[in-house]
Enzyme design. Structure first.
Site, PDB file in Angstrom:
ATOM      1  N   ASP A  81      17.459 -56.396 -60.915  1.00 27.81           N
ATOM      2  CA  ASP A  81      16.133 -56.299 -61.534  1.00 27.81           C
ATOM      3  C   ASP A  81      15.230 -57.468 -61.107  1.00 27.81           C
ATOM      4  O   ASP A  81      15.698 -58.545 -60.731  1.00 27.81           O
ATOM      5  CB  ASP A  81      16.252 -56.326 -63.061  1.00 27.81           C
ATOM      6  CG  ASP A  81      16.912 -55.077 -63.604  1.00 27.81           C
ATOM      7  OD1 ASP A  81      17.320 -54.221 -62.790  1.00 27.81           O
ATOM      8  OD2 ASP A  81      17.025 -54.963 -64.844  1.00 27.81           O
ATOM      9  N   HIS A 235      20.296 -59.628 -61.546  1.00 27.67           N
ATOM     10  CA  HIS A 235      18.898 -59.947 -61.250  1.00 27.67           C
ATOM     11  C   HIS A 235      18.813 -60.658 -59.904  1.00 27.67           C
ATOM     12  O   HIS A 235      19.647 -61.515 -59.605  1.00 27.67           O
ATOM     13  CB  HIS A 235      18.289 -60.837 -62.341  1.00 27.67           C
ATOM     14  CG  HIS A 235      18.188 -60.159 -63.677  1.00 27.67           C
ATOM     15  ND1 HIS A 235      19.281 -60.009 -64.516  1.00 27.67           N
ATOM     16  CD2 HIS A 235      17.143 -59.581 -64.318  1.00 27.67           C
ATOM     17  CE1 HIS A 235      18.912 -59.373 -65.618  1.00 27.67           C
ATOM     18  NE2 HIS A 235      17.627 -59.100 -65.522  1.00 27.67           N
TER      19      HIS A 235
END
Length: 705
Positions: A81, A235
């Site tokens: 992400d 992430h």
């Protein structure tokens, strides 16, 4: 044929300001500075429907009914992400490529627009991209129009950067299915109705908290002994992702030997490819967004750097002005030697429609303690009012009136010089009043044969009201502090038309008062400096002048001054490469004027707009502290300058307000002057309407310390 003054460029300036504003807002929006509130978890969250909360991490709403999907056995979908990030995303891609693995990157649209090459690399290496909104907004709390805008902008960014749209979407701040709240589910439903497959996760590593590589790996490998597949949330942006990079390497190293495969979500779920090719029109629209976003990002960086450079230069200038003012005071504040004899003076007053104050000017010149012989020559330059009649009606001894057709101020001064008898010529504007000791102090420095001209100390007489106070502050802090510095550096650019003394021989040597620029006083002073003669500043030679009483009149005056100064700078540009006194003058004075009176004011509108943007949309503490510090420094310098001039410091209360109207007017004058010069237009003289400040009672001298 020369053109008149330009008008249409104000429209271009307005459009340029509008474009700059739009780009700043776009950059602010893209980085979460505009419109986004911090994430607030509800005190009593309402869960999503049980069929979703107890289902798999991938929710397909095709047909209006949610279908939860789970990963096949021994299949891992590594999802990342918040990227792409120019530092960490390439490192993660390198790990995936080394191991023949693929992942799914839920990209923030603004980051896609800023890193189009990196976006294309993600897809080129067999990975896939999903939407993570354009600014990482919380879709659970955002209104429906904002959520739709966020997703649409992300699709356009993908179209512009890589020529694709995506079917996948992950909501920011979402996690595992049983953590989904009712507002989040409503946001997911809206996205599903728009054709998105909503992706949650099985294993949230919370790597954004940097818990350590081992902790990230342990969370990702939970229950792997049963051979379950999983969607793993990681992430690739948002901070230091070194632990994430290391964890990805270890996760793959541990699971691949056990038969696990690492693939994209679409392949694992046997869904159609997430990436959909778009039309040429969609690419063009997306390219426009990408180009605007990248321009906005670069512009913000440039303006931030310019803001810092401009601030540093202004602080440096302020410090230098104070240092040179102190040096100047130590040099000149010594008991002057009384001259053995005082030279004959001729005071020349060019007058065009000066009926409001010419009588007070002439009387003040005659009311003097100057011990030598002197005469006053009033040159009426074709006035259409009663200027000449008033001078004749005074019938004062020592005053001569010369009438001539209108030819401009330089021609009037040269005509007066031609009929003058004195060795020293004092040039005085027709709206100026001298104090009784002004002539004596003004001529004093000319006892030094190296001095060719002397600048007096001009003060604003009509300083009542806010505009008058602003001009009074500018004269004392700006002009006079500058002149002290120029005196010390021996590069004075201007002896003001209101009060200046010149050797007759020096004036003749440089060809008299020049008529080919609108700032004849600046042009003349520069010529004298280049000739090798010194031009000095005498603070005790005080002249009171009537300043413009309206913003319109002030604009006309400063426009002429600025345009004329630039004309003079261009005319004397050769001094930058010359040697001796001329080269010293050019490199010191012209460089200073170019930086602080032309270049920085040209960029000032953009800098002000950037500061306003930071104040409104970013953390306002920084801009406020910088502004307060700058105003405090200016106030301290102003207090020192007023003290040097024997003035009260009370008007300094108006200094902070000067930053909001007066300053903007001054740099718009520079913008107008530069455009006029670039277009080759001819600027008229712009006469100033006098209000008769000196028509009754002359102003009192400055208070003594």
């Amino acid at each position: 044929m020369r053109r008149g003054e330009p008008r249409g460029h104000w429209i271009l300036l307005l459009l340029g300001g509008l474009a700059l504003t739009v780009l700043l807002l776009l950059d602010g929006y893209a980085h979460g500075a505009v419109g986004e509130a911090p994430r607030k978890d509800p005190a009593h969250p309402v869960p999503a429907p049980s069929r979703v909360a107890s289902g798999g991490p991938v929710v397909n709403l095709a047909g209006g009914t949610p279908h939860s999907l789970r990963m096949p056995a021994k299949t891992i979908a590594l999802t990342f992400d918040d990227g792409p990030d120019p530092k960490w995303t390439p490192r993660i891609l390198d790990v995936l490529r080394r191991h023949g693995a693929h992942g799914t990157f839920f990209a923030v649209g603004a980051h896609v627009a800023e890193n189009p090459g990196l976006t294309r690399r993600i897809l080129r290496e067999g990975n896939e991209i999903g939407s993570h909104t354009y600014t990482h907004v919380d879709l659970a709390t955002a209104p429906a129009w904002r959520a739709r805008l966020e997703l649409d902008l992300t699709q356009r960014a993908l179209a512009g950067a890589a020529g694709v749209h995506t079917r996948l979407m992950r909501m920011p701040y979402s996690s595992v299915p049983d953590g989904l709240t009712a507002p989040e589910w409503r946001a997911a439903e809206r996205a599903g109705k728009d054709g998105y497959v909503v992706v949650l996760t099985d294993r949230d590593t919370e790597d954004w908290q940097r818990p350590g590589t081992e902790k990230i790996v342990a969370t990702a490998l939970a229950a792997d002994e049963r051979g379950q597949g999983a969607v793993v949330m990681l992430h690739d942006a948002g901070g230091d992702r070194a632990q994430t990079v290391a964890a990805v390497e270890q996760i793959i190293d541990r699971l691949q030997p056990r038969g696990y495969r690492f693939t994209t979500l679409s392949q694992a779920m046997r869904m159609p490819a997430a990436d959909i090719a778009v039309s040429g029109r969609e690419k063009a629209i997306g390219w426009t967004l990408v180009a605007a976003q990248r321009t906005a990002s670069a512009l913000t960086g440039w303006l931030g750097a310019l803001f810092g450079v401009a601030g540093a230069l202004y602080v440096l200038r302020l410090v230098l002005l104070l240092v040179f003012a102190h040096v100047h005071v130590r040099r000149v504040r010594k008991p002057p030697a009384r001259p053995a004899s005082y030279p004959d003076l001729s005071v020349i007053v060019p007058a065009y429609n000066e009926e409001a104050g010419i009588a007070a000017t002439v009387r003040s010149l005659l009311d003097t303690d100057y011990p030598g012989a002197f005469e006053v020559i009033v040159v009426d330059d074709g006035s259409s009012d009663r200027t000449a009649a008033i001078v004749e009606g005074l019938a004062l001894p020592g005053v001569r009136l010369l009438r001539k057709p209108n030819g401009g101020k330089p021609s009037a001064l040269n005509a007066g010089a031609a009929m003058a008898r004195g060795e020293i010529l004092v040039l005085v504007d027709g709206d100026t009043v001298f104090q009784r000791d002004t002539l004596r102090h003004l001529v004093g420095p000319l006892a030094d044969p190296r001095v060719g001209a002397v600048s007096g100390n001009t003060k604003v007489a009509n300083r009542g009201g806010l505009l008058g106070r602003w001009q009074h502050i500018e004269y004392v802090i700006g002009f006079n502090l500058d002149r002290r510095m120029f005196d010390v550096l021996q590069c004075m650019p201007t002896v003001p038309g209101a009060i200046g003394a010149f050797r007759r021989s020096v004036l003749a040597r440089v060809g008299g008062v020049p008529a080919d620029t609108l700032a004849e006083d600046t042009d003349l002073t520069m010529a004298i400096c280049r000739s090798g003669h010194r031009v000095v500043y005498e603070e005790k030679a005080i002249a009171w002048t009537e300043a413009p009483s309206s913003l319109r009149q002030l604009w006309r005056q400063r426009y002429r001054w600025c345009y004329g100064t630039m004309q003079a700078m261009w005319k004397h540009r050769r001094s930058l490469v010359e040697r001796g006194a001329s080269g010293r003058f050019g490199r010191r004075c012209l460089t200073y004027l170019a930086v602080f009176q032309v270049v920085l004011p040209l960029f000032a509108p953009a800098v002000d707009l950037f500061a306003l943007f930071g104040l409104v949309f970013l953390n306002p503490v920084g801009p406020i502290l910088l502004w307060a510090g700058f105003v405090a420094a200016q106030t301290a310098a102003g207090a020192y300058a007023l003290w040097l001039d024997g003035e009260r410091v009370r008007p300094l209360w108006a200094l902070p307000l000067q930053q909001f109207v007066y300053r903007q007017l001054m740099y718009l004058v520079v913008v107008q002057s530069v455009v006029t010069a670039l277009l080759g237009s001819r600027l008229g003289w712009h006469t100033i309407r006098r209000t008769g400040t000196f028509s009754d009672v002359p102003p009192q001298p400055a208070s003594a310390r």
